[in-house]
Design an enzyme around this catalytic site. Structure first.
Site, PDB file in Angstrom:
ATOM      1  N   GLN A 131       0.835  -1.199   0.000  1.00 54.05           N
ATOM      2  CA  GLN A 131       0.000   0.000   0.000  1.00 54.05           C
ATOM      3  C   GLN A 131       0.874   1.254   0.000  1.00 54.05           C
ATOM      4  OE1 GLN A 131      -1.701   0.980   3.800  1.00 54.05           O
ATOM      5  NE2 GLN A 131      -3.631   1.645   2.891  1.00 54.05           N
ATOM      6  N   GLY A 132       0.737   2.089  -1.009  1.00 53.91           N
ATOM      7  CA  GLY A 132       1.502   3.325  -1.063  1.00 53.91           C
ATOM      8  C   GLY A 132       0.648   4.530  -0.685  1.00 53.91           C
ATOM      9  N   TYR A 133       0.575   4.810   0.602  1.00 56.42           N
ATOM     10  CA  TYR A 133      -0.257   5.913   1.097  1.00 56.42           C
ATOM     11  C   TYR A 133       0.616   7.031   1.707  1.00 56.42           C
ATOM     12  CZ  TYR A 133      -5.064   4.124   0.606  1.00 56.42           C
ATOM     13  OH  TYR A 133      -6.279   3.721   0.137  1.00 56.42           O
ATOM     14  N   SER A 166       4.238  -1.248   4.047  1.00 55.99           N
ATOM     15  CA  SER A 166       4.454  -2.542   4.697  1.00 55.99           C
ATOM     16  C   SER A 166       4.939  -3.560   3.685  1.00 55.99           C
ATOM     17  CB  SER A 166       3.161  -3.057   5.318  1.00 55.99           C
ATOM     18  OG  SER A 166       2.639  -2.105   6.195  1.00 55.99           O
ATOM     19  N   GLU A 249      -9.093  -1.039   6.371  1.00 54.82           N
ATOM     20  CA  GLU A 249      -7.832  -1.188   7.099  1.00 54.82           C
ATOM     21  C   GLU A 249      -8.058  -0.999   8.594  1.00 54.82           C
ATOM     22  OE1 GLU A 249      -4.797   1.623   6.042  1.00 54.82           O
ATOM     23  OE2 GLU A 249      -3.261   0.587   7.199  1.00 54.82           O
ATOM     24  N   GLU A 379      -5.550  10.037  17.409  1.00 53.79           N
ATOM     25  CA  GLU A 379      -6.012  11.426  17.386  1.00 53.79           C
ATOM     26  C   GLU A 379      -6.829  11.705  16.125  1.00 53.79           C
ATOM     27  OE1 GLU A 379      -2.981  10.368  18.217  1.00 53.79           O
ATOM     28  OE2 GLU A 379      -3.067  10.849  20.341  1.00 53.79           O
TER      29      GLU A 379
END
Lengths: 395, 378
Positions: A131-133, A166, A249, A379
């Site tokens: 996952q490229g976030y 990851s 997720e 948060e």
């Protein structure tokens, strides 16, 4: 219902015949978990056979449509399959971000060609996804991401960097948020791209964490050419997909780390073994109080997961609860690990020792601290609850 | 059983919420206090609650009750908590009815129909020490004539001042602290030797200190087996604790709703205070806590209806969690309201008072944490 009982009998017989005995043993080590992919290294033949057999039936993804490599099962049938697998303690044949995260988004937003291309390979464990976030400059403020994808006619030219990807060093493909329109407002210039990690210009560098392991990488894109047909959904609408996927997720992180499940030993059982009893009371009474408070919250949280699920099924759902489950579940898991460290005392400080698993507790404790950071910090979850559930005004 | 309300229970919730909002809102609670109402509740509202079937919620239909179960009783108590409605619901409809159901056919036939009709009030005279300790029974019952003679002091009897019958736990054998040897008695509060010292509490509800001085009771007034009162007392207390959890859930709900409304209205520094993240995060956390309390409470009530072996554990879970959350919700409510939250004119303080009183009744969260730990063997 008669059909379901027939299905149960057939499933039970098939699992008996096809699940290798080794795959019914408890998971002990990291390499007992199979992630698939082009470069998969099976720990043993049983692991390979189990994945192949389940993948061929589509039972790695029981509820996906059969035309995309899924099992085509109804919700009720999938539940029966899960129950029958639990009955013989069968391991999950495949762990996969493709199944947990990308798959649901592909089914909802992908075009026919993309679904046909990618879903069956996910189901059979042939392609491993990452996952490229997040980016070095875009963490909690994810929408400020700057990795660019410039429209070059037949392809996008991708430049930039992702972080906390990851297992990027082990992944075959990436689903990636990129900025296709630098002039648009930040949420509207984002698109959702799929591309091969073997593409020229992609490189990865593992990041060593405080726990000593390196599950995450920084990933660099240097003039990576991505064919236009790899755009998922519409250009500029990637944020909607990103949010949809984040919900999955969150459920995964919050759910898997809840202490309400029956899988893990309770904190109090561990404490009893470690500390012992004195007149039927845990021999450390101050710690006992902390443990009891924790277990009350853990049970109430487990019941809340159960209630939210039941409400969703019956249409009584209150909505927007995935942030609550993510927030509370991860905070509880951190608290659990802190208590386990207290229970073990100086024994828990061992980093390396004569036994192969000697440093496990300290490492797991350190790993747990990431729970409330990854997938949107605690948060950020509280911000989402304040805004979407409580409708509190913006700053 | 799925952890949600059934369609019937949703209907009961709608009717209970409408009823208490109309008939016994917070304004009525204020007026009862301001007029120093000697009963601490409105007899008129209690009569209407009987008509609605609320007083007989746990009374079998054969005795004229509605027999709707513990989940329904909890729904009613939650609606009462939301509105701070005062009524002898807990003492009579929950504790009283649960106790009498363990009585002889004659006792059931005598009391249960009256409970359902709202025509007879009961009160549980169990606690002696200030901190809840159900085995701590020093009150004695010694054989006398064809019955027993009672001596002792019950320090905290909810609705003890208005009760028509007291359910008294007294010791027929054993030592203080033993579970065996406790016996329950039905005692007429007007009998010779009974004195009731009413005391107004911080939440403007009524309780009494009951002194028993050579009170003669008949053998027919023993509830359950002689010496076997502990098991009944635990069941009675658990029904009460679960319903108190539900009431505290209602207290939390209104405290929270008032607070969120206030955050959206009050302006300081040129903006709504609800836009400040320091307050947003506390409100969002509180939302989560209330959701957890709701799940635990529903589970406890369902477990009681199912007669599950784990019901006592779930009841303690609910009482502990709902109690702590009600304290948090009402304390945060006052704090986030600022100065106005400290004024008597504003309602939020009433919720804080009720939360504290309900927390202290039949075991606070420390008591129930301990009980849970013992259940799990540590």
């Amino acid at each position: 219902m008669a059909d379901l009982e027939t299905f149960r009998a057939e499933t039970r017989a098939w699992l008996e015949a096809n699940c290798p005995p080794e795959m019914r043993e408890p998971i002990r080590d990291d390499d007992d978990v199979c992630w698939g992919g082009r470069n998969v290294k099976f720990k043993n033949d049983a692991q390979r056979v189990w994945l192949e057999r389940m993948g061929a039936k589509g039972w790695t993804v029981p509820e996906w449509p059969a035309e995309y490599g899924g099992g085509g099962l109804s919700r009720a049938e999938a539940k029966v399959l899960a129950e029958e697998m639990r009955r013989i303690k069968a391991r999950s044949p495949l762990s996969s971000f493709g199944i947990w995260m990308l798959g649901p988004a592909l089914l909802k937003y992908g075009n026919e060609a993309q679904k046909k291309e990618h879903l069956p390979k996910i189901a059979r464990g042939e392609i491993r996804w990452c996952q490229g976030y997040s980016e070095p400059g875009a963490g909690s403020d994810l929408a400020s991401l700057r990795t660019s994808a410039e429209d070059k006619g037949d392809h996008y030219l991708v430049n930039g960097s992702k972080v906390w990807t990851s297992y990027a060093d082990k992944a075959d493909w990436i689903f990636c948020l990129v900025r296709t329109d630098p002039a648009a407002p930040k949420h509207l210039g984002i698109s959702f791209l799929l591309f091969d990690m073997a593409s020229p210009g992609v490189s990865t560098s593992p990041i060593k964490l405080i726990s000593g392991s390196s599950p995450f990488c920084q990933t660099f894109f240097d003039n990576v050419q991505v064919p236009k047909e790899n755009l998922m959904g519409t250009a500029g609408k990637g944020w909607e997909i990103a949010k949809y996927l984040l919900t999955h997720e969150r459920d995964m992180i919050g759910g898997s780390d809840s202490t309400g499940g029956g899988q893990r030993d309770s904190v109090s059982n561990i404490a009893k073994r470690q500390i012992g009893l004195d007149a039927a009371i845990l021999a450390d009474t101050a710690l006992r109080t902390d443990i009891a408070r924790h277990e009350i919250d853990a049970m109430a949280f487990g019941l809340t997961m159960e209630r939210v699920l039941a409400e969703t099924k019956s249409g009584q759902g209150t909505g927007a609860l995935s942030s609550m489950l993510k927030y509370y579940g991860t905070e509880l898991n951190k608290q659990r690990m802190e208590l386990l460290m207290s229970i073990r005392g100086s024994d828990g400080l061992t980093w390396e020792g004569p036994e192969p698993r000697d440093g496990d507790l300290a490492r797991s404790w350190l790993r747990s601290r990431a729970n409330s950071i990854e997938g949107g910090t605690s948060e950020v979850q509280l911000n989402i609850i304040a805004k979407r559930v409580l409708d509190l005004p913006g700053a | 059983m799925p952890l949600i309300l059934t369609d019937d229970q949703l209907m009961i919730r709608d009717s209970a919420e409408g009823f208490f909002k109309d008939e016994a809102p917070v304004a009525q609670h204020r007026s009862l206090r301001d007029t120093a109402n000697p009963d601490g509740f409105s007899r008129d509202v209690w009569a209407k609650m009987a008509e609605m079937g609320f007083a007989g919620v746990l009374v079998p239909e054969s005795h004229g009750g509605a027999d709707m179960g513990h989940v329904a009783a909890g729904i009613i108590m939650e609606a009462m908590g939301k509105n701070l409605s005062a009524a002898p619901m807990l003492s009579t409809a929950v504790l009283g009815a649960t106790a009498i159901k363990h009585g002889t056919p004659e006792q059931q036939a005598k009391y249960l129909p009256l409970i359902a009709q709202g025509a007879h009030l009961l009160a549980l005279a169990a606690d002696e020490a200030a901190r809840h300790k159900p085995n701590h029974v020093a009150t004695t019952a010694t054989p006398s004539g064809n019955g027993f003679r009672l001596n002792g002091v019950k320090g905290f009897v909810v609705d003890g001042g208005v009760a028509d019958t007291l359910i008294v736990a007294a010791r027929t054998s054993g030592e203080v602290g033993d579970t065996a040897g406790i016996t329950l008695f039905l005692v007429d509060p007007n009998a010779e030797g009974v004195t009731r010292e009413a005391r107004a509490m911080v939440d403007s509800r009524g309780a009494a200190r009951v002194t028993l001085n050579d009170v003669q009771v008949d053998g027919a007034d023993v509830l359950g087996e002689v010496g076997g009162g502990h098991a009944i007392l635990e069941k009675v207390l658990d029904a009460g604790r679960a319903c108190l959890a539900a009431e505290m859930l209602g207290v939390s709900g209104t405290s929270f709703a008032m607070t969120v409304d206030y955050l959206k209205q009050r302006e300081q520094f040129g903006q709504k205070i609800g836009s400040f993240q320091a307050l947003q995060h506390r409100a969002a956390h509180l939302f989560c806590e209330i959701e957890l309390a709701r799940s635990a409470t529903l589970k406890a009530l369902q477990a009681l209806d199912e007669g599950s072996d784990r019901a006592p554990m779930y009841v303690s879970l609910a009482k502990a969690k709902a109690g702590d959350v009600a304290i948090l919700a009402s304390n945060e409510g006052v704090q986030m309201h600022g100065g106005i939250g400290m004024t008597d004119e504003y309602d939020i303080g009433f919720f804080m008072k009720r939360a504290r009183a309900a927390q202290e009744t039949f075991g606070d969260s420390a008591f129930h944490s301990d009980r849970i730990a013992r259940t799990f063997g540590y």
